[in-house]
Design a protein around this motif. Structure first.
Motif, PDB file in Angstrom:
ATOM      1  N   ASN A  25       0.839  -1.199   0.000  1.00 44.55           N
ATOM      2  CA  ASN A  25       0.000   0.000   0.000  1.00 44.55           C
ATOM      3  C   ASN A  25       0.881   1.259   0.000  1.00 44.55           C
ATOM      4  N   ARG A  26       0.790   2.071  -1.060  1.00 41.38           N
ATOM      5  CA  ARG A  26       1.609   3.278  -1.157  1.00 41.38           C
ATOM      6  C   ARG A  26       0.828   4.553  -0.807  1.00 41.38           C
ATOM      7  N   THR A  27      -0.379   4.378  -0.277  1.00 36.48           N
ATOM      8  CA  THR A  27      -1.145   5.539   0.189  1.00 36.48           C
ATOM      9  C   THR A  27      -0.650   5.895   1.594  1.00 36.48           C
ATOM     10  N   LEU A  38      -3.649  -6.819  -4.887  1.00 32.31           N
ATOM     11  CA  LEU A  38      -4.390  -7.542  -5.933  1.00 32.31           C
ATOM     12  C   LEU A  38      -3.849  -7.156  -7.301  1.00 32.31           C
ATOM     13  N   ASP A  39      -3.447  -8.183  -8.058  1.00 29.40           N
ATOM     14  CA  ASP A  39      -3.060  -7.963  -9.455  1.00 29.40           C
ATOM     15  C   ASP A  39      -4.298  -8.248 -10.298  1.00 29.40           C
ATOM     16  N   ILE A  40      -4.829  -7.221 -10.945  1.00 33.92           N
ATOM     17  CA  ILE A  40      -6.112  -7.416 -11.639  1.00 33.92           C
ATOM     18  C   ILE A  40      -5.982  -8.169 -12.967  1.00 33.92           C
ATOM     19  N   MET A  64      -3.520   0.454 -17.601  1.00 30.29           N
ATOM     20  CA  MET A  64      -2.239   0.862 -18.177  1.00 30.29           C
ATOM     21  C   MET A  64      -2.524   2.191 -18.871  1.00 30.29           C
ATOM     22  N   THR A  65      -1.985   3.280 -18.323  1.00 28.93           N
ATOM     23  CA  THR A  65      -2.407   4.619 -18.750  1.00 28.93           C
ATOM     24  C   THR A  65      -1.363   5.361 -19.589  1.00 28.93           C
ATOM     25  N   ASN A  66      -0.180   4.771 -19.721  1.00 23.52           N
ATOM     26  CA  ASN A  66       0.835   5.417 -20.558  1.00 23.52           C
ATOM     27  C   ASN A  66       0.504   5.118 -22.031  1.00 23.52           C
ATOM     28  N   TYR A 126      -3.927   2.564 -29.661  1.00 21.10           N
ATOM     29  CA  TYR A 126      -4.265   1.269 -29.056  1.00 21.10           C
ATOM     30  C   TYR A 126      -4.822   1.465 -27.648  1.00 21.10           C
ATOM     31  N   TYR A 127      -4.234   2.411 -26.873  1.00 22.50           N
ATOM     32  CA  TYR A 127      -4.763   2.719 -25.537  1.00 22.50           C
ATOM     33  C   TYR A 127      -6.240   3.096 -25.645  1.00 22.50           C
ATOM     34  N   ALA A 128      -6.536   4.017 -26.556  1.00 24.74           N
ATOM     35  CA  ALA A 128      -7.906   4.517 -26.705  1.00 24.74           C
ATOM     36  C   ALA A 128      -8.839   3.371 -27.110  1.00 24.74           C
ATOM     37  N   SER A 130      -8.353   0.208 -26.500  1.00 18.68           N
ATOM     38  CA  SER A 130      -8.484  -0.731 -25.374  1.00 18.68           C
ATOM     39  C   SER A 130      -9.511  -0.221 -24.357  1.00 18.68           C
ATOM     40  N   LYS A 131      -9.526   1.091 -24.127  1.00 17.99           N
ATOM     41  CA  LYS A 131     -10.489   1.645 -23.167  1.00 17.99           C
ATOM     42  C   LYS A 131     -11.911   1.552 -23.731  1.00 17.99           C
ATOM     43  N   LEU A 132     -12.059   1.767 -25.038  1.00 20.12           N
ATOM     44  CA  LEU A 132     -13.393   1.639 -25.646  1.00 20.12           C
ATOM     45  C   LEU A 132     -13.863   0.182 -25.574  1.00 20.12           C
ATOM     46  N   ILE A 152      -7.415  14.457 -18.806  1.00 22.77           N
ATOM     47  CA  ILE A 152      -6.196  14.783 -18.028  1.00 22.77           C
ATOM     48  C   ILE A 152      -6.453  15.174 -16.556  1.00 22.77           C
ATOM     49  N   ILE A 153      -6.223  14.163 -15.734  1.00 27.97           N
ATOM     50  CA  ILE A 153      -6.428  14.324 -14.291  1.00 27.97           C
ATOM     51  C   ILE A 153      -5.198  15.026 -13.705  1.00 27.97           C
ATOM     52  N   TYR A 154      -5.411  15.969 -12.791  1.00 28.03           N
ATOM     53  CA  TYR A 154      -4.272  16.569 -12.075  1.00 28.03           C
ATOM     54  C   TYR A 154      -4.569  16.587 -10.587  1.00 28.03           C
ATOM     55  N   GLN A 161       5.154   9.153  -7.423  1.00 34.84           N
ATOM     56  CA  GLN A 161       5.602   8.422  -8.612  1.00 34.84           C
ATOM     57  C   GLN A 161       4.840   8.842  -9.872  1.00 34.84           C
ATOM     58  N   ARG A 162       3.594   9.290  -9.686  1.00 34.22           N
ATOM     59  CA  ARG A 162       2.790   9.703 -10.841  1.00 34.22           C
ATOM     60  C   ARG A 162       2.860  11.216 -10.999  1.00 34.22           C
ATOM     61  N   SER A 163       3.012  11.679 -12.240  1.00 29.04           N
ATOM     62  CA  SER A 163       2.996  13.109 -12.465  1.00 29.04           C
ATOM     63  C   SER A 163       1.769  13.477 -13.298  1.00 29.04           C
TER      64      SER A 163
HETATM   65  N1  LIG Z   1      -4.560  10.275 -15.817  1.00 29.15           N
HETATM   66  C1  LIG Z   1      -5.301  10.822 -16.763  1.00 29.15           C
HETATM   67  O1  LIG Z   1      -5.025  11.950 -17.178  1.00 29.15           O
HETATM   68  C2  LIG Z   1      -6.499  10.088 -17.320  1.00 29.15           C
HETATM   69  C3  LIG Z   1      -7.224  10.689 -18.362  1.00 29.15           C
HETATM   70  C4  LIG Z   1      -8.342  10.019 -18.856  1.00 29.15           C
HETATM   71  C5  LIG Z   1      -8.722   8.805 -18.326  1.00 29.15           C
HETATM   72  N2  LIG Z   1      -7.985   8.243 -17.329  1.00 29.15           N
HETATM   73  C6  LIG Z   1      -8.412   6.958 -16.784  1.00 29.15           C
HETATM   74  O2  LIG Z   1      -8.612   7.117 -15.392  1.00 29.15           O
HETATM   75  C7  LIG Z   1      -8.226   5.921 -14.700  1.00 29.15           C
HETATM   76  C8  LIG Z   1      -7.248   6.260 -13.585  1.00 29.15           C
HETATM   77  O3  LIG Z   1      -6.126   6.879 -14.133  1.00 29.15           O
HETATM   78  P1  LIG Z   1      -4.876   7.291 -13.243  1.00 29.15           P
HETATM   79  O4  LIG Z   1      -4.321   8.519 -13.806  1.00 29.15           O
HETATM   80  O5  LIG Z   1      -5.219   7.230 -11.809  1.00 29.15           O
HETATM   81  O6  LIG Z   1      -3.895   6.095 -13.629  1.00 29.15           O
HETATM   82  P2  LIG Z   1      -2.494   5.715 -12.967  1.00 29.15           P
HETATM   83  O7  LIG Z   1      -1.993   6.823 -12.137  1.00 29.15           O
HETATM   84  O8  LIG Z   1      -1.650   5.209 -14.086  1.00 29.15           O
HETATM   85  O9  LIG Z   1      -2.898   4.556 -12.004  1.00 29.15           O
HETATM   86  C9  LIG Z   1      -3.240   3.295 -12.468  1.00 29.15           C
HETATM   87  C10 LIG Z   1      -3.018   2.351 -11.336  1.00 29.15           C
HETATM   88  O10 LIG Z   1      -3.236   1.021 -11.797  1.00 29.15           O
HETATM   89  C11 LIG Z   1      -2.298   0.203 -11.129  1.00 29.15           C
HETATM   90  N3  LIG Z   1      -2.049  -1.045 -11.798  1.00 29.15           N
HETATM   91  C12 LIG Z   1      -1.263  -1.264 -12.876  1.00 29.15           C
HETATM   92  N4  LIG Z   1      -1.228  -2.572 -13.177  1.00 29.15           N
HETATM   93  C13 LIG Z   1      -1.996  -3.194 -12.229  1.00 29.15           C
HETATM   94  C14 LIG Z   1      -2.349  -4.533 -11.988  1.00 29.15           C
HETATM   95  N5  LIG Z   1      -1.939  -5.522 -12.810  1.00 29.15           N
HETATM   96  N6  LIG Z   1      -3.122  -4.816 -10.937  1.00 29.15           N
HETATM   97  C15 LIG Z   1      -3.561  -3.827 -10.123  1.00 29.15           C
HETATM   98  N7  LIG Z   1      -3.275  -2.537 -10.300  1.00 29.15           N
HETATM   99  C16 LIG Z   1      -2.504  -2.214 -11.358  1.00 29.15           C
HETATM  100  C17 LIG Z   1      -1.051   1.048 -11.117  1.00 29.15           C
HETATM  101  O11 LIG Z   1      -0.174   0.520 -10.162  1.00 29.15           O
HETATM  102  P3  LIG Z   1       1.411   0.836 -10.234  1.00 29.15           P
HETATM  103  O12 LIG Z   1       1.506   2.200  -9.635  1.00 29.15           O
HETATM  104  O13 LIG Z   1       1.974  -0.233  -9.393  1.00 29.15           O
HETATM  105  O14 LIG Z   1       1.809   0.780 -11.665  1.00 29.15           O
HETATM  106  C18 LIG Z   1      -1.598   2.409 -10.774  1.00 29.15           C
HETATM  107  O15 LIG Z   1      -1.626   2.608  -9.384  1.00 29.15           O
HETATM  108  C19 LIG Z   1      -7.721   4.959 -15.761  1.00 29.15           C
HETATM  109  O16 LIG Z   1      -8.771   4.104 -16.132  1.00 29.15           O
HETATM  110  C20 LIG Z   1      -7.384   5.868 -16.950  1.00 29.15           C
HETATM  111  O17 LIG Z   1      -7.519   5.173 -18.166  1.00 29.15           O
HETATM  112  C21 LIG Z   1      -6.875   8.855 -16.806  1.00 29.15           C
END
Ligand SMILES: NC(=O)c1ccc[n+]([C@@H]2O[C@H](COP(=O)([O-])OP(=O)(O)OC[C@H]3O[C@@H](n4cnc5c(N)ncnc54)[C@H](OP(=O)(O)O)[C@@H]3O)[C@@H](O)[C@H]2O)c1
Length: 289
Positions: A25-27, A38-40, A64-66, A126-128, A130-132, A152-154, A161-163
């Motif tokens: 837990n990194r919170t 949990l690994d989803i 996977m958001t990258n 491919y990301y887009a 996959s989400k659809l 774009i969440i801020y 670790q996340r920016s």
């Molecule tokens: N960020 C944006 O600007 C943005 C924009 C539009 C939509 N979204 C959507 O919003 C949602 C949340 O985004 P976010 O920015 O919070 O994403 P994020 O910061 O990349 O967080 C995703 C989380 O998923 C975890 N994860 C990765 N692989 C996993 C696995 N196998 N099992 C369990 N957890 C796993 C990651 O853990 P690790 O830290 O260990 O990798 C990370 O904590 C996503 O569905 C994304 O598609 C985000």
């Protein structure tokens, strides 16, 4: 987002919160909820955790958001963004669980933003895609689901670790680093706390269907960076303008998105902060760290 939802839901009367992620837990705050690693991508592990706690709702923020990594590592992207959602929704069907799932403005091609929920998706990467696909799985699973698309969440992240556009701009300019900022992509930046509130309301109201949940303003990434620089009193000369074509990223991005958020305002009691108000919240959180 997962962390923000923990903060929004922990200690909420009548709510028992089980938070999950890969590994430890990194919170920062560990009280007021239960944490389960949990690994989803592991179907059996999902089944185990659901049988252990028997939840009435699941909020899925993991993905996977990258966007560029998804383009170059499609197998992992498929496992994370599509297969995992199939595993979760299968359990939702079996156990009558309400599923709240996050998706993205990237399902649209960016030729006609701002978008409403009924507009036709046309993913460019491919990301887009996959989400659809994940949205379709939720829609076709025969379950109660709410899909919250966001942009774009801020916000401030506990473990750093996340920016995001705000922290990246602030940190880079503080270190006097040049940054290339895109001038021709327009978005509605979304404060993480606002989206967390929308997710919580989606659970409490057992909301159904697709919702567009973003900030109110449609601005360019450049304007977001410049506004951030001005707000924190930083030198904007380190911000170098660049176009999408010049940047040549592996994955295509939609140019103009932004959302019409009337449905979320009406049904999810969603009242997002302005970008400037959001920056003030970020500043306060950084100060309190
Ligand atoms: N960020 C944006 O600007 C943005 C924009 C539009 C939509 N979204 C959507 O919003 C949602 C949340 O985004 P976010 O920015 O919070 O994403 P994020 O910061 O990349 O967080 C995703 C989380 O998923 C975890 N994860 C990765 N692989 C996993 C696995 N196998 N099992 C369990 N957890 C796993 C990651 O853990 P690790 O830290 O260990 O990798 C990370 O904590 C996503 O569905 C994304 O598609 C985000």
């Amino acid at each position: 987002m997962g962390q923000k939802i923990i903060y929004a839901l922990r200690n909420k009367p009548g709510v028992k919160l089980i938070a999950t992620s890969k590994g430890v837990n990194r919170t920062s705050v560990k009280e007021g909820y239960i944490y389960e690693p949990l690994d989803i991508t592991d179907e059996k592990a999902i089944e185990f955790v659901i049988n252990k706690y028997n939840p009435s709702s699941i909020i899925n923020t993991a993905a996977m958001t990258n966007v560029d990594a998804c383009e170059t590592d499609k197998d992992n992207c498929r496992r994370m963004n599509i297969d995992s959602v199939r595993f979760m929704t299968t359990q939702c069907k079996l156990n009558n669980i309400h599923f709240v799932h996050l998706s993205t403005d990237f399902v649209f091609d960016g030729t006609a933003g701002p978008y409403q929920e009924e507009d036709l998706p046309n993913p460019l990467s491919y990301y887009a895609w996959s989400k659809l696909e994940s949205e379709k799985i939720a829609e076709q699973a025969g379950i109660e689901y709410a899909i919250l698309r966001t942009i774009i969440i801020y916000g401030v992240v506990d473990d750093g670790q996340r920016s995001n556009v705000v922290l990246w701009t602030k940190n880079s300019l503080e270190q006097k680093k040049n940054i290339n900022v895109i001038t021709d992509q327009f978005r509605s930046p979304t404060l993480a706390e606002d989206l967390a509130d929308a997710c919580v309301n989606a659970v409490l109201k057992r909301a159904k269907g697709i919702y567009h949940v973003s900030g109110k303003e449609q601005i360019s990434i450049m304007e977001a960076a410049q506004t951030t620089a001005d707000f924190f009193g930083l030198d904007k000369s380190y911000i170098k303008p660049v176009t999408t074509a010049e940047l040549k990223q592996p994955a295509l991005r939609p140019l103009v998105t932004g959302f019409i958020i009337d449905k979320a305002i009406r049904d999810l009691d969603y009242h997002p902060h302005t970008f400037l108000e959001g920056l003030a919240i970020v500043k306060k959180q950084l100060h309190n760290k």
